[in-house]
Design a protein around this motif. Structure first.
Motif, PDB file in Angstrom:
ATOM      1  N   ASP A 270      38.849  48.665  54.034  1.00  0.00           N
ATOM      2  CA  ASP A 270      39.602  47.444  54.287  1.00  0.00           C
ATOM      3  C   ASP A 270      41.075  47.619  53.907  1.00  0.00           C
ATOM      4  O   ASP A 270      41.420  48.437  53.056  1.00  0.00           O
ATOM      5  N   GLU A 271      41.946  46.830  54.528  1.00  0.00           N
ATOM      6  CA  GLU A 271      43.386  46.916  54.244  1.00  0.00           C
ATOM      7  C   GLU A 271      43.732  46.576  52.803  1.00  0.00           C
ATOM      8  O   GLU A 271      44.811  46.936  52.317  1.00  0.00           O
ATOM      9  N   SER A 272      42.838  45.890  52.118  1.00  0.00           N
ATOM     10  CA  SER A 272      43.100  45.562  50.719  1.00  0.00           C
ATOM     11  C   SER A 272      43.072  46.793  49.820  1.00  0.00           C
ATOM     12  O   SER A 272      43.579  46.754  48.699  1.00  0.00           O
ATOM     13  N   VAL A 273      42.477  47.882  50.317  1.00  0.00           N
ATOM     14  CA  VAL A 273      42.551  49.166  49.613  1.00  0.00           C
ATOM     15  C   VAL A 273      43.829  49.855  50.098  1.00  0.00           C
ATOM     16  O   VAL A 273      43.911  50.309  51.234  1.00  0.00           O
ATOM     17  N   ILE A 274      44.825  49.906  49.235  1.00  0.00           N
ATOM     18  CA  ILE A 274      46.146  50.402  49.639  1.00  0.00           C
ATOM     19  C   ILE A 274      46.116  51.915  49.846  1.00  0.00           C
ATOM     20  O   ILE A 274      45.586  52.668  49.021  1.00  0.00           O
ATOM     21  N   LYS A 275      46.707  52.323  50.959  1.00  0.00           N
ATOM     22  CA  LYS A 275      46.770  53.747  51.309  1.00  0.00           C
ATOM     23  C   LYS A 275      48.224  54.148  51.532  1.00  0.00           C
ATOM     24  O   LYS A 275      49.069  53.305  51.870  1.00  0.00           O
TER      25      LYS A 275
ATOM     26  N   LYS B  35      50.645  41.342  44.643  1.00  0.00           N
ATOM     27  CA  LYS B  35      50.106  40.072  45.123  1.00  0.00           C
ATOM     28  C   LYS B  35      48.590  39.963  44.928  1.00  0.00           C
ATOM     29  O   LYS B  35      48.071  38.866  44.774  1.00  0.00           O
ATOM     30  N   GLN B  36      47.871  41.116  44.936  1.00  0.00           N
ATOM     31  CA  GLN B  36      46.411  41.047  44.900  1.00  0.00           C
ATOM     32  C   GLN B  36      45.806  41.477  43.561  1.00  0.00           C
ATOM     33  O   GLN B  36      44.653  41.157  43.268  1.00  0.00           O
ATOM     34  N   TRP B  37      46.557  42.172  42.709  1.00  0.00           N
ATOM     35  CA  TRP B  37      46.013  42.620  41.420  1.00  0.00           C
ATOM     36  C   TRP B  37      46.065  41.480  40.425  1.00  0.00           C
ATOM     37  O   TRP B  37      47.134  40.959  40.125  1.00  0.00           O
TER      38      TRP B  37
ATOM     39  N   VAL C  64      43.695  55.492  35.970  1.00  0.00           N
ATOM     40  CA  VAL C  64      44.310  56.615  36.689  1.00  0.00           C
ATOM     41  C   VAL C  64      43.752  56.795  38.103  1.00  0.00           C
ATOM     42  O   VAL C  64      44.512  57.006  39.051  1.00  0.00           O
ATOM     43  N   LEU C  65      42.441  56.686  38.269  1.00  0.00           N
ATOM     44  CA  LEU C  65      41.825  56.910  39.581  1.00  0.00           C
ATOM     45  C   LEU C  65      41.373  55.611  40.243  1.00  0.00           C
ATOM     46  O   LEU C  65      40.675  55.647  41.260  1.00  0.00           O
ATOM     47  N   GLU C  66      41.807  54.484  39.700  1.00  0.00           N
ATOM     48  CA  GLU C  66      41.384  53.193  40.243  1.00  0.00           C
ATOM     49  C   GLU C  66      42.268  52.796  41.413  1.00  0.00           C
ATOM     50  O   GLU C  66      43.474  53.043  41.424  1.00  0.00           O
ATOM     51  N   THR C  67      41.645  52.221  42.419  1.00  0.00           N
ATOM     52  CA  THR C  67      42.384  51.786  43.605  1.00  0.00           C
ATOM     53  C   THR C  67      42.972  50.395  43.368  1.00  0.00           C
ATOM     54  O   THR C  67      42.936  49.869  42.247  1.00  0.00           O
ATOM     55  N   SER C  68      43.489  49.798  44.438  1.00  0.00           N
ATOM     56  CA  SER C  68      44.078  48.452  44.329  1.00  0.00           C
ATOM     57  C   SER C  68      43.024  47.363  44.157  1.00  0.00           C
ATOM     58  O   SER C  68      43.366  46.193  43.971  1.00  0.00           O
ATOM     59  N   ILE C  69      41.748  47.732  44.212  1.00  0.00           N
ATOM     60  CA  ILE C  69      40.660  46.782  43.942  1.00  0.00           C
ATOM     61  C   ILE C  69      39.962  47.203  42.652  1.00  0.00           C
ATOM     62  O   ILE C  69      39.454  48.326  42.558  1.00  0.00           O
ATOM     63  N   PRO C  70      39.932  46.343  41.626  1.00  0.00           N
ATOM     64  CA  PRO C  70      39.300  46.698  40.354  1.00  0.00           C
ATOM     65  C   PRO C  70      37.860  47.129  40.554  1.00  0.00           C
ATOM     66  O   PRO C  70      37.095  46.505  41.304  1.00  0.00           O
ATOM     67  N   GLY C  71      37.506  48.242  39.895  1.00  0.00           N
ATOM     68  CA  GLY C  71      36.130  48.716  39.978  1.00  0.00           C
ATOM     69  C   GLY C  71      35.847  49.639  41.148  1.00  0.00           C
ATOM     70  O   GLY C  71      34.744  50.167  41.261  1.00  0.00           O
TER      71      GLY C  71
END
Length: 554
Positions: free
Chosen positions: A476-481, A501-503, A511-518
Motif C-alpha cells: 500500500d502507498e502508506s508504506v513509504i518507498k 502526517k501518518q506516524w 532501524v528497520l521499521e517502515t512508516s507503519i508501526p510493527g
C-alpha cells in the motif's frame, strides 16, 4: 534404489504357486517376485509399476491362458518394459508356438513344464538371462518425473518451481526420450496434455497448475493458525534468518513465500564468499539448511502463496490478504520480498521467455545447454556464478556486459575463476539488440556500443541477470518507498512529508521499521541495503530483535 521385479503369470494357481515358490527361494535377496493368474490384471499393474519408476527384469508367462496367449501378453509387456527378459512356459505340445515366438516377439527363452528339479532346469536359464539383463541395467529414477517439450514455458515453470523448492525430479523431453513416449502411450496421454508430472506413487497430473503440484509434493499453501506473533513475507536469506530467529525465540512465526525459498540467492550455483563455508555452497543448499532449521524450531512455512495486501486493523493487528482469497492475522510483519531481475526490453525476448530466454534459472536449464552456445547478460556476482556453472555443460558461454570489464560489479575471486575457464568469453561494451528464432530461441544479435556494429551469433539460451527491481508493487502507498521502489525504514523516513502526517507514535521508527508501526523491512527490499547474502541474513536476524521491542509496546 527400487528392487527389480521378476513377474510371473499363469492361470493355473497350482503352477503359479510352484513358480513363485521356486523364484523366491533362489532370488528373493536381490529381486521382488510378483505373481498373478490374470493376464489383463498383470497388464494394468505394469502401467502402475512403470508410472512409479519400478523396473521389471524378467517376465515368465504361461502360453495357454484364457484371457490371452502368453506370446501376446509378452508382446504387450514388451511395449511397457522393453528391456525386460521374456520367458515362455509351455507344455511339450506348444513348443512350435514357442519357437515361432522367438523370432516374432524376440522371446529370450522357453521352458517346458514341469521344470523339476529347478536347480537343473530353471535356475541356470534364469541366471543367464538375469546376468545379461544386469549388464545393461541402469536403475530407474525413483521420484518425480516431468514430461514436456524442451522449449516450453510451461515445462520451464514447473522445473523451476520444483528445483527452487528443492524437490528432485527427472526431466524427460518427449521429442528425444523413449521413456517419455512410453509413459504417454500407456497412460492414454497426448501432446495436448503436456506438460505431465508423474509422482512417486504413480499418480500424475496433466498440464497442472503450480498450486496443484504443491499440494502433491507436501507443500503447505494454507495457514494452520489465525493469529501469529510475526509473519515474514518472503523466504530469501533475510526472511529465512527472521524465521529461524523468530521461531527459536518463542514467537509464533509464519513464513510466506510466493515461489521458492532462497530468493535470488537460492538460484546461485555457488556462493563462495559466505562466512563459514570455505569451499562454498549452492544457494539451494543454503535455502534447504535454513528451511530445515526454521521448521525444526517451529516456524510454519506457507508456500506457494502470494500476499496481495496488508490491512492494518484496530489495535495494530495486521490482516494479510493472500492470493487464494484467504487471510491470516499477525501482530507484526517483516517484509523480506527481495528483488526481481529487471526485464530486458529487447526485440524478440518476450516471445522466447521460457523458451530459450530465462531470468535467472541457470541451474534449472543447464543440462539442456549441453554442447550448445549460450549467453549470460549481466556483470554481477549472480551472472558470474551462472556463467561458471553453465560452462560445465555448454560448448561456449558469452558474458555480455555494457561496461569495459567486470571489476566494478563482480567479486575478484569470481573474475579470476572466469578468466581461467577457456569456454567463457567476455563480450564488453555490448548489449543484446535482437533475439531470433521460430518456436524457440536460435540466435541473437549483439550490438557493440562503441562502433554500433551488430553481430549475429548462434545462441540457444540466454540467461538474464541485470539490475534489480524491488518486489514492492503489492504494498500500500502508506508504506513509504524511495523513488526506485525500495522500502524506506528508520530515520530515513523523517525526510518524507507524508511520514510526519501518518506516524502517530511518540518514538522514532526503529532501524528497520517502515512508516507503519510493527511492519519491518529487511534484506534487498529495503532502501540502502548492502545486497549481500550475509548482510541480508544479518538484517533478518536483527528484525526479530526489533519485533520483540515492538511487541513489548502493544
Amino acid at each position: 534404489m527400487q528392487t527389480p521385479i521378476l513377474f510371473s503369470i499363469d492361470d493355473d494357481p497350482q503352477v503359479l504357486r510352484a513358480i513363485q515358490r521356486d523364484l523366491r527361494t533362489q532370488y528373493r535377496k536381490d529381486y521382488k517376485v510378483i505373481a498373478t493368474t490374470s493376464a489383463n490384471e498383470a497388464l494394468e499393474s505394469l502401467v502402475e509399476l512403470k508410472n512409479q519408476g519400478e523396473e521389471v527384469a524378467l517376465f515368465l508367462s504361461d502360453q495357454k491362458m484364457p484371457e490371452m496367449q502368453g506370446v501376446d501378453f509378452l508382446e504387450k509387456a514388451r511395449e511397457i518394459f522393453p528391456k525386460a527378459k521374456r520367458v515362455l512356459l509351455t507344455a511339450y505340445s506348444d513348443t512350435d508356438a514357442a519357437i515361432k515366438a522367438i523370432n516374432e516377439v524376440q522371446l529370450d527363452y522357453y521352458l517346458l513344464k514341469p521344470w523339476d528339479p529347478p536347480e537343473e532346469k530353471l535356475y541356470p536359464v534364469i541366471n543367464d538371462l538375469l546376468e545379461e539383463w544386469l549388464f545393461d541395467y541402469r536403475p530407474a529414477f525413483a521420484g518425480i518425473k516431468v514430461l514436456g517439450y524442451a522449449y516450453s514455458p510451461k515445462s520451464h515453470g514447473i522445473k523451476d518451481f520444483l528445483s527452487g523448492n528443492l524437490k528432485p525430479y527427472l526431466w524427460l523431453d518427449v521429442q528425444v526420450n523413449e521413456e517419455a513416449t512410453t509413459l504417454l502411450e500407456i497412460n492414454g496421454l497426448t501432446p495436448k496434455d503436456l506438460p505431465v508430472v508423474f509422482f512417486e506413487d504413480g499418480s500424475f497430473l496433466s498440464d497442472p497448475s503450480i498450486i496443484d503440484i504443491a499440494s502433491h509434493i507436501g507443500l503447505n499453501p494454507k495457514a494452520s493458525e489465525e493469529l501469529y506473533d510475526v509473519a515474514i513475507i518472503g523466504a530469501g536469506p533475510a526472511g529465512l534468518a527472521a524465521a529461524v530467529y523468530g521461531a527459536s525465540e518463542g514467537l509464533k512465526s509464519l513464513l510466506i513465500e510466493r515461489k521458492a525459498p532462497g530468493g535470488q540467492a537460492g538460484t546461485s550455483s555457488r556462493i563462495e564468499n559466505y562466512l563459514g563455508f570455505p569451499s562454498g555452497l549452492s544457494g539451494s543448499d543454503l535455502a534447504r539448511r535454513a528451511i530445515t532449521q526454521a521448521t525444526r524450531f517451529g516456524a510454519e512455512f506457507l508456500s506457494p502463496q502470494e500476499v496481495k495486501e496488508i490491512e492494518v486493523q484496530e489495535g495494530g493487528y495486521k490482516k494479510i490478504h493472500l492470493g487464494d482469497g484467504s487471510a491470516v492475522h499477525a501482530k507484526s510483519i517483516v517484509v523480506t520480498t527481495g528483488v526481481d531481475y529487471r526485464k530486458l526490453e529487447t526485440e524478440g525476448l518476450e516471445k522466447f521467455t521460457g523458451a530459450g530466454v530465462y531470468y535467472g534459472a541457470a541451474t534449472t536449464e543447464a543440462s539442456a545447454c549441453k554442447d550448445k552456445e549460450v549467453a549470460v547478460v549481466g556483470g554481477g556476482n549472480s551472472a558470474g556464478q551462472a556463467a561458471v556453472y553453465l560452462s560445465n555443460y555448454a560448448r561456449k558461454v558469452r558474458i555480455i556486459i555494457r561496461k569495459d570489464d567486470l571489476t566494478a560489479t563482480m567479486s575478484s575471486y569470481l573474475i579470476d575463476q572466469i578468466q581461467a575457464i577457456p569456454n567463457i568469453e567476455l563480450v564488453p561494451n555490448s548489449e543484446v539488440s535482437k533475439a531470433l528464432g521460430e518456436e524457440y530461441l536460435s540466435s541473437i544479435e549483439i550490438k557493440n556500443l562503441k562502433t554500433g556494429e551488430n553481430t549475429s551469433v548462434d545462441n540457444k539460451a540466454l540467461f538474464i541477470f541485470i539490475g534489480a527491481k524491488p518486489y514492492t508493487q503489492w504494498l500500500d502507498e502508506s508504506v513509504i518507498k524511495d523513488p526506485k521502489g525500495f522500502v524506506e525504514t528508520g530515520r530515513n523516513l523523517i525526510q518524507y512529508p507524508e511520514f510526519k502526517k501518518q506516524w502517530r507514535l511518540d518514538r522514532d521508527p526503529f532501524v528497520l521499521e517502515t512508516s507503519i508501526p510493527g511492519i519491518f523491512a529487511a534484506g534487498d527490499v529495503r532502501s540502502g541495503a548492502m545486497n549481500r547474502v550475509a548482510s541480508a541474513v544479518g538484517e533478518g536476524s536483527m528484525s526479530i530483535s526489533l519485533v520483540h521491542k515492538y511487541l513489548a509496546e502493544v
